[in-house]
Design an enzyme around this catalytic site. Structure first.
Site, mmCIF file in Angstrom:
data_model
loop_
_atom_site.group_PDB
_atom_site.id
_atom_site.type_symbol
_atom_site.label_atom_id
_atom_site.label_comp_id
_atom_site.label_asym_id
_atom_site.label_seq_id
_atom_site.Cartn_x
_atom_site.Cartn_y
_atom_site.Cartn_z
ATOM 1 N N GLY A 32 0.738 -1.193 0.140
ATOM 2 C CA GLY A 32 0.138 0.093 -0.010
ATOM 3 C C GLY A 32 0.805 1.178 -0.148
ATOM 4 C CG LEU A 33 -0.600 4.723 -1.890
ATOM 5 C CD1 LEU A 33 -1.679 5.967 -1.866
ATOM 6 C CD2 LEU A 33 0.413 4.849 -3.079
ATOM 7 C CB SER A 34 4.337 6.185 2.042
ATOM 8 O OG SER A 34 5.112 6.749 3.153
ATOM 9 N N GLY A 35 2.251 5.689 4.462
ATOM 10 C CA GLY A 35 1.444 6.234 5.376
ATOM 11 C C GLY A 35 -0.250 5.601 5.299
ATOM 12 C CB SER A 36 -1.514 2.625 3.664
ATOM 13 O OG SER A 36 -0.635 1.864 3.485
ATOM 14 N N GLY A 37 -0.402 2.424 6.567
ATOM 15 C CA GLY A 37 -0.804 1.933 7.946
ATOM 16 C C GLY A 37 0.053 0.484 7.871
ATOM 17 C CE LYS A 38 3.441 -0.113 2.934
ATOM 18 N NZ LYS A 38 3.152 1.224 3.077
ATOM 19 C CB SER A 39 5.151 -0.170 9.434
ATOM 20 O OG SER A 39 5.930 -0.138 8.344
ATOM 21 C CB SER A 106 5.802 -3.972 -2.912
ATOM 22 O OG SER A 106 4.828 -4.071 -1.998
#
Length: 197
Positions: A32-39, A106
């Site tokens: 997902g985009l940067s800031g989407s909450g993945k980490s 990615s």
């Protein structure tokens, strides 16, 4: 690849590790985009699985660029190589009986598909962390979007470099509509339904 190297089989198999760990293994790939909450989501899932006594590990986009991939830039070719290397590491972890949570923008669908193809069927779970660009930019946890808009960072995914959203991921999480904990719970429920844990 050189013709002078061969794969060395080890005496302990993936199934041996899984039997010892009492759970399956594989790669949960959050894109997902940067800031989407993945980490954030990956770390919550990791904590919950760890507390259950499961063998887990988080591979995070920023972290691998401090070591394994510190020689790579952010052009398309380097981004592809970044994901290729991470995919190989994730596969090794899965072979060791570990549940891997890989948190990477990615941006290219073909890179994610290549990792899926390198694993045994059922060992790759693609989680699309779907969050509108406007919301990601509003959050801007690392201050990156501000730098992009100021012209300090070129070729940024989602703005002037493409992000190819998954077309058929196993799980879609909409972080604009639910909390990180709710998103993490969905992933754990999915793993239970798939008999990973």
């Amino acid at each position: 690849m050189s013709s002078n190297i061969t794969w060395h089989d080890t005496s302990i198999t993936k199934e041996d590790y899984r039997k010892k760990n009492k759970h399956s293994s594989g790669v949960i790939w959050l894109t997902g985009l940067s800031g989407s909450g993945k980490s954030t989501i990956a770390n919550i899932v990791n904590q919950k699985l760890f507390e259950k006594g499961l063998q887990t590990y988080v591979l995070d986009g920023d972290n691998v660029r401090h070591g394994l991939n510190k020689d790579l830039g952010f052009g398309d070719r380097d981004r592809e190589e970044n994901i290729r290397r991470v995919g190989e590491v994730a596969k090794l972890f899965a072979d060791s009986g570990t549940i891997v949570l890989a948190s990477f923008i990615s941006p290219f669908r073909s890179d994610r598909d290549q990792i899926r193809a390198s694993l045994t069927e059922g060992e790759f779970v693609e989680v699309y962390v779907d969050c509108p660009l406007q919301e990601c930019e509003k959050r801007d946890p690392k201050g990156i979007y501000k730098k992009v808009r100021n012209g300090e960072i070129p070729s940024f995914t989602g703005i002037d470099s493409p992000y190819e959203a998954p077309q058929s991921s196993e799980l879609v999480i909409r972080t604009e509509q639910e909390s990180a904990k709710e998103s993490a719970d969905k992933i754990i429920q999915f793993l239970q339904e798939r008999n990973w844990i």
